[in-house]
Design an enzyme around this catalytic site. Structure first.
Site, PDB file in Angstrom:
ATOM      1  CG  ASN A   6      -2.170   0.684   1.184  1.00  0.00           C
ATOM      2  OD1 ASN A   6      -2.918   0.656   2.154  1.00  0.00           O
ATOM      3  ND2 ASN A   6      -2.501   1.290   0.078  1.00  0.00           N
ATOM      4  CG  ASN A  58      -8.500   7.979  -0.313  1.00  0.00           C
ATOM      5  OD1 ASN A  58      -7.823   7.091   0.212  1.00  0.00           O
ATOM      6  ND2 ASN A  58      -9.765   8.213   0.031  1.00  0.00           N
ATOM      7  CB  CYS A  67      -5.197   5.145   6.108  1.00  0.00           C
ATOM      8  SG  CYS A  67      -3.992   4.300   5.051  1.00  0.00           S
ATOM      9  N   GLY A  68      -5.308   2.027   7.828  1.00  0.00           N
ATOM     10  CA  GLY A  68      -4.545   1.123   8.685  1.00  0.00           C
ATOM     11  C   GLY A  68      -3.089   1.030   8.293  1.00  0.00           C
ATOM     12  CG  ASN A  69      -1.662  -1.292   5.011  1.00  0.00           C
ATOM     13  OD1 ASN A  69      -1.298  -2.080   5.882  1.00  0.00           O
ATOM     14  ND2 ASN A  69      -2.347  -1.663   3.939  1.00  0.00           N
ATOM     15  CG  ASN A 154     -12.060   3.284   6.107  1.00  0.00           C
ATOM     16  OD1 ASN A 154     -12.269   2.355   6.884  1.00  0.00           O
ATOM     17  ND2 ASN A 154     -11.014   3.322   5.330  1.00  0.00           N
ATOM     18  CD  GLU A 205      -6.946   1.538  -0.401  1.00  0.00           C
ATOM     19  OE1 GLU A 205      -6.970   2.765  -0.191  1.00  0.00           O
ATOM     20  OE2 GLU A 205      -5.993   0.811  -0.122  1.00  0.00           O
ATOM     21  CB  CYS A 214      -6.972  -1.843   1.718  1.00  0.00           C
ATOM     22  SG  CYS A 214      -8.037  -0.665   2.583  1.00  0.00           S
ATOM     23  CB  SER A 216      -9.381   0.288   6.942  1.00  0.00           C
ATOM     24  OG  SER A 216      -9.299   0.730   5.614  1.00  0.00           O
TER      25      SER A 216
HETATM   26  N1  LIG Z   1      -9.291   4.472   0.564  1.00  0.00           N
HETATM   27  C1  LIG Z   1      -9.715   4.427   1.923  1.00  0.00           C
HETATM   28  C2  LIG Z   1      -8.689   4.879   2.926  1.00  0.00           C
HETATM   29  C3  LIG Z   1      -7.418   4.143   2.927  1.00  0.00           C
HETATM   30  C4  LIG Z   1      -7.391   2.729   3.468  1.00  0.00           C
HETATM   31  C5  LIG Z   1      -5.980   2.256   3.576  1.00  0.00           C
HETATM   32  N2  LIG Z   1      -5.312   1.872   2.405  1.00  0.00           N
HETATM   33  C6  LIG Z   1      -5.805   1.287   4.712  1.00  0.00           C
HETATM   34  O1  LIG Z   1      -4.733   0.676   4.781  1.00  0.00           O
HETATM   35  O2  LIG Z   1      -6.657   1.208   5.591  1.00  0.00           O
HETATM   36  C7  LIG Z   1     -10.965   5.260   2.154  1.00  0.00           C
HETATM   37  O3  LIG Z   1     -11.167   6.291   1.468  1.00  0.00           O
HETATM   38  O4  LIG Z   1     -11.738   4.894   3.011  1.00  0.00           O
END
Ligand SMILES: N[C@@H](CCC[C@H](N)C(=O)O)C(=O)O
Length: 278
Positions: A6, A58, A67-69, A154, A205, A214, A216
């Site tokens: 990511n 984003n 955003c977990g990662n 999210n 995503e 991802c 989350s």
């Molecule tokens: N695109 C997602 C936010 C990002 C998530 C991310 N890559 C993760 O690791 O959690 C959104 O707009 O919710």
């Protein structure tokens, strides 16, 4: 940096006056070496005991509350730069605890998932969000149907499939992300249960598109799998970029652990922000 593929830019603006706007985020992504899935902007702490206040963008300039990662990457950046093994970050979704997990990487406590339809949010009431009425393909032979939905900071929808490679998520993703049932759009996952303690996941995503991982979404899939009786509460989630370990604790908190990697360091030209101010 990256969190199992990511792509993450960590932009440390603590002690600096600049603030990231959606247009500045898009401009940064267009710089040589600036491409990201998410940009994590660090601002001076607002709450005592926290290391930074964090805004998450984003690549399309939209903001996410989670955003977990990216949070794991920020944790690694701060542990390496400032020492320590545990810290608190403030996001629009609340305070997140990040812990150095040694050889296992970095752990982030993503908080408690929300399952109520209004919290995800959905455009209309659904009593049971373990499987909502949503399908694509012919009405009598849908290609994808009955996703679990959940908010982990999210919004996420998880479609259960036998083989994540058997479906063209790049084709269906945009349609599902922007489906009217999701007023704030949604992250869309295909998930296959591979054992009572493991899943395979592919993610489209929100605001980005197909990514190699991802965090989350891994949390969202893991809690949804446990909630629907497909797995236990501790699962290894295999994504195209690597594997994340997810534990849905009995107190409701979701812990995500996995590796991070440093890629390169750079400077953002002031013009990116000056152009915004003009
Ligand atoms: N695109 C997602 C936010 C990002 C998530 C991310 N890559 C993760 O690791 O959690 C959104 O707009 O919710």
């Amino acid at each position: 940096m990256n969190g199992i593929g990511n792509e993450i830019v960590v932009l440390d603006l603590r002690g600096r006056p600049e603030r990231v706007t959606p247009a500045a985020a898009r401009a940064i992504a267009a710089l040589p070496g600036g491409h990201f899935d998410q940009l994590m902007a660090l601002y001076p702490p607002r709450t005592p005991g926290t290391k930074a206040a964090m805004a998450i963008f984003n690549v399309d300039g939209s903001q996410s509350f989670a955003c977990g990662n990216g949070t794991r990457c920020v944790g690694r950046y701060l542990f390496d730069a400032e020492g320590g093994t545990k810290l608190l970050l403030e996001t629009r979704a609340g305070l997140l605890t990040v812990t150095d997990a040694g050889a296992r990487g970095v752990t982030v406590d993503m908080g408690k998932p929300k399952f109520d339809w209004a919290d995800i949010p959905l455009a209309e009431p659904f009593h049971d969000t373990r499987a909502i009425e949503l399908q694509i393909g012919p009405i009598d032979a849908p290609v994808l149907h009955s996703p679990s939905v959940v908010n982990v900071g999210n919004p996420h929808a998880i479609f259960w499939v036998a083989d994540v490679e058997a479906h063209d998520l790049g084709r269906f993703g945009p349609m599902l992300e922007n489906h009217p049932i999701f007023p704030e759009r949604a992250n869309i996952s295909l998930a296959a249960v591979t054992s009572p303690a493991s899943l395979t996941l592919k993610v489209w995503e929100r605001g980005v598109g197909l990514t190699r991982a991802c965090g989350s979404a891994a949390c969202a899939a893991a809690v949804s799998a446990a909630r629907t009786g497909r797995t236990g509460r501790e699962v290894a989630v295999a994504l195209p970029g690597g594997t994340l370990d997810i534990l849905w604790r009995e107190d409701g908190h979701i812990l995500m652990t996995g590796p991070t990697a440093f890629e390169h360091r750079g400077e953002i030209p002031a013009a990116v922000f000056a152009a915004e101010a003009a």
